[in-house]
Write a protein that holds these residues in place. Structure first.
Motif, PDB file in Angstrom:
ATOM      1  N   GLY A  50       0.830  -1.212   0.000  1.00 25.98           N
ATOM      2  CA  GLY A  50       0.000   0.000   0.000  1.00 25.98           C
ATOM      3  C   GLY A  50       0.860   1.256   0.000  1.00 25.98           C
ATOM      4  N   LEU A  51       0.215   2.391   0.123  1.00 29.56           N
ATOM      5  CA  LEU A  51       0.945   3.662   0.047  1.00 29.56           C
ATOM      6  C   LEU A  51       1.755   3.903   1.319  1.00 29.56           C
ATOM      7  N   HIS A  52       2.951   4.400   1.138  1.00 19.72           N
ATOM      8  CA  HIS A  52       3.803   4.832   2.256  1.00 19.72           C
ATOM      9  C   HIS A  52       3.601   6.325   2.483  1.00 19.72           C
ATOM     10  N   HIS A  53       3.735   7.101   1.413  1.00 21.22           N
ATOM     11  CA  HIS A  53       3.405   8.532   1.444  1.00 21.22           C
ATOM     12  C   HIS A  53       3.072   8.982   0.030  1.00 21.22           C
ATOM     13  N   VAL A  54       2.448  10.139  -0.042  1.00 22.14           N
ATOM     14  CA  VAL A  54       2.219  10.795  -1.326  1.00 22.14           C
ATOM     15  C   VAL A  54       2.830  12.175  -1.208  1.00 22.14           C
ATOM     16  N   THR A  55       3.557  12.597  -2.240  1.00 21.83           N
ATOM     17  CA  THR A  55       4.191  13.913  -2.227  1.00 21.83           C
ATOM     18  C   THR A  55       3.605  14.764  -3.343  1.00 21.83           C
ATOM     19  N   ALA A 101       9.497   2.878  -0.552  1.00 20.49           N
ATOM     20  CA  ALA A 101      10.050   3.452   0.680  1.00 20.49           C
ATOM     21  C   ALA A 101       9.924   2.435   1.815  1.00 20.49           C
ATOM     22  N   THR A 102      10.995   2.270   2.557  1.00 18.18           N
ATOM     23  CA  THR A 102      10.986   1.308   3.670  1.00 18.18           C
ATOM     24  C   THR A 102      10.175   1.865   4.843  1.00 18.18           C
ATOM     25  N   ASP A 103       9.577   0.976   5.620  1.00 19.27           N
ATOM     26  CA  ASP A 103       8.805   1.416   6.795  1.00 19.27           C
ATOM     27  C   ASP A 103       9.697   2.106   7.836  1.00 19.27           C
ATOM     28  N   TRP A 113      14.915   9.025   7.096  1.00 15.30           N
ATOM     29  CA  TRP A 113      13.752   8.471   7.815  1.00 15.30           C
ATOM     30  C   TRP A 113      13.272   7.186   7.152  1.00 15.30           C
ATOM     31  N   PHE A 114      13.716   6.991   5.910  1.00 15.57           N
ATOM     32  CA  PHE A 114      13.446   5.746   5.176  1.00 15.57           C
ATOM     33  C   PHE A 114      14.413   5.675   4.003  1.00 15.57           C
ATOM     34  N   LYS A 115      14.509   4.489   3.404  1.00 17.31           N
ATOM     35  CA  LYS A 115      15.340   4.301   2.201  1.00 17.31           C
ATOM     36  C   LYS A 115      14.418   4.296   0.990  1.00 17.31           C
ATOM     37  N   SER A 116      14.873   4.912  -0.103  1.00 13.39           N
ATOM     38  CA  SER A 116      14.005   5.128  -1.258  1.00 13.39           C
ATOM     39  C   SER A 116      14.626   4.628  -2.552  1.00 13.39           C
ATOM     40  N   VAL A 117      13.761   4.131  -3.425  1.00 13.20           N
ATOM     41  CA  VAL A 117      14.114   3.814  -4.813  1.00 13.20           C
ATOM     42  C   VAL A 117      13.022   4.448  -5.672  1.00 13.20           C
ATOM     43  N   TYR A 118      13.416   5.135  -6.735  1.00  7.69           N
ATOM     44  CA  TYR A 118      12.446   5.815  -7.603  1.00  7.69           C
ATOM     45  C   TYR A 118      12.441   5.186  -8.988  1.00  7.69           C
ATOM     46  N   PHE A 119      11.283   5.207  -9.624  1.00  6.89           N
ATOM     47  CA  PHE A 119      11.181   4.732 -11.007  1.00  6.89           C
ATOM     48  C   PHE A 119       9.901   5.298 -11.611  1.00  6.89           C
ATOM     49  N   LEU A 120       9.851   5.346 -12.945  1.00  5.95           N
ATOM     50  CA  LEU A 120       8.634   5.758 -13.632  1.00  5.95           C
ATOM     51  C   LEU A 120       7.853   4.509 -14.004  1.00  5.95           C
ATOM     52  N   TRP A 133       5.350   3.680  -2.326  1.00  6.74           N
ATOM     53  CA  TRP A 133       4.760   2.412  -1.869  1.00  6.74           C
ATOM     54  C   TRP A 133       5.591   1.822  -0.758  1.00  6.74           C
ATOM     55  N   ARG A 134       4.901   1.226   0.218  1.00  4.35           N
ATOM     56  CA  ARG A 134       5.592   0.661   1.379  1.00  4.35           C
ATOM     57  C   ARG A 134       6.270  -0.669   1.055  1.00  4.35           C
ATOM     58  N   VAL A 135       7.490  -0.800   1.561  1.00  3.96           N
ATOM     59  CA  VAL A 135       8.145  -2.103   1.612  1.00  3.96           C
ATOM     60  C   VAL A 135       8.598  -2.316   3.058  1.00  3.96           C
TER      61      VAL A 135
END
Ligand code: ZN
Length: 320
Positions: free
Chosen positions: A6-11, A272-274, A255-262, A225-227
């Motif tokens: 599910g969603l972790h955050h929306v920016t 984004a990690t919990d 505050w979390f680790k991130s990976v971005y992609f289109l 998205w949450r991982v």
């Protein structure tokens, strides 16, 4: 196959920071849980609004880029974010939003849920959605909110995307991120991910004749998205790479680790990690009160603070 949770955050992109704070903290009653800067553009705030402790899945964040042009609505863009509110609370919310002169649409029913669509002060489309109390959702009420606990926003509910080619995106959602198609209504296709407490839904609509959308004030910037952890993140990152989506390396957001992609239709997604979460650098009792910088920007604090507009306590203006 492991799926996102599910969603972790929306920016999203906002106009002036104080107006953004007045609305999300002062009118919607969310807690400012982190006042930081855009790590790629440290002269701009990054403001995080959430429940009292900033649970993953409760978090709506903003880059106030007040010099930017308004968004161009179109495909390849998130067009609305929805926030969960308790059952039977929309009458309260309708009155409250009217008192502050907020633009709203009539209450409507979407996929059996009652929804109050509104537009924030900078043009972002937001929907308040009455959700079943049974939804498994991590939520801590914020005692100092101007909104009583029984009406407070519970977290993210979902988001809406416009796409030029429905199947390109929905095949990717299903085969790589683990979503399943639930149903369709009025041209919107609802997808759900099983593991999500907050933010389980994404609604996608094909808009073949629309222009390509573009970021600007009032647009969603990305969906995260949450991982569970870094191992989960690496596994999904590999799947995304094999699907040809060229994810970034893992970036430490502190505050979390991130990976971005289109995703294939062009909407920016993030994994984004919990953890470790917003309590890693601030006492939970004082979240959001002072400007927090990641360690590598700390040496530049004085210069950064001099570029940022001052922020004062939220003081929303009632409609005349
Ligand atoms: Zn993000």
């Amino acid at each position: 196959m492991r799926t996102v949770n599910g969603l972790h955050h929306v920016t999203a992109i906002a106009g002036p920071a104080q107006e953004n704070l007045d609305f999300y903290a002062g009118v919607l009653g969310m807690r400012l849980v982190k006042k930081s800067v855009n790590q790629d553009d440290p002269g701009t705030y990054h403001l995080f609004y959430a429940d009292a402790v900033g649970h993953p899945g409760s978090d709506l964040t903003f880059f106030p880029w007040s010099q930017m042009a308004p968004r161009r609505e179109g495909h390849g863009l998130g067009v609305e974010v929805s926030l969960a509110v308790p059952q039977d609370s929309l009458t309260f919310w309708g009155r409250r939003l009217e008192r502050y002169g907020v633009t709203t649409d009539a209450i409507e029913t979407r996929f059996g849920q009652r929804v109050l669509p509104l537009v924030d002060p900078h043009g972002l489309r937001v929907a308040l959605v009455e959700t079943e109390g049974a939804t498994r959702r991590d939520f801590t009420p914020w005692d100092e909110s101007p909104v009583a606990v029984e009406h407070q926003i519970r977290g993210l509910e979902g988001a809406r995307l416009w796409e030029r080619d429905l199947a390109l995106t929905t095949d990717f959602l299903a085969s790589v991120l683990g979503f399943r198609h639930v149903t369709a209504e009025h041209g919107w296709h609802r997808y759900e991910v099983a593991g999500g407490g907050s933010g389980r839904y994404i609604d996608v609509r094909e808009m073949r004749d629309a222009r390509r959308g573009a970021w600007g004030i009032g647009s969603i910037h990305h969906l995260a998205w949450r991982v569970d952890d870094e191992a989960h993140q690496h596994e999904l990152r590999d799947d995304i790479e094999h699907a040809g989506r060229r994810p970034t390396p893992v970036i430490d957001r502190f505050w979390f680790k991130s990976v971005y992609f289109l995703e294939p239709g062009g909407v920016l997604f993030e994994l984004a990690t919990d953890g470790p979460g917003f309590g890693v650098d601030e006492d939970l009792a004082h979240l959001g009160e002072s400007l927090v910088l990641p360690p590598w920007l700390e040496p530049h604090r004085a210069a950064i603070e001099s570029m940022l507009p001052p922020l004062t306590q939220p003081a929303p203006t009632a409609a005349s």
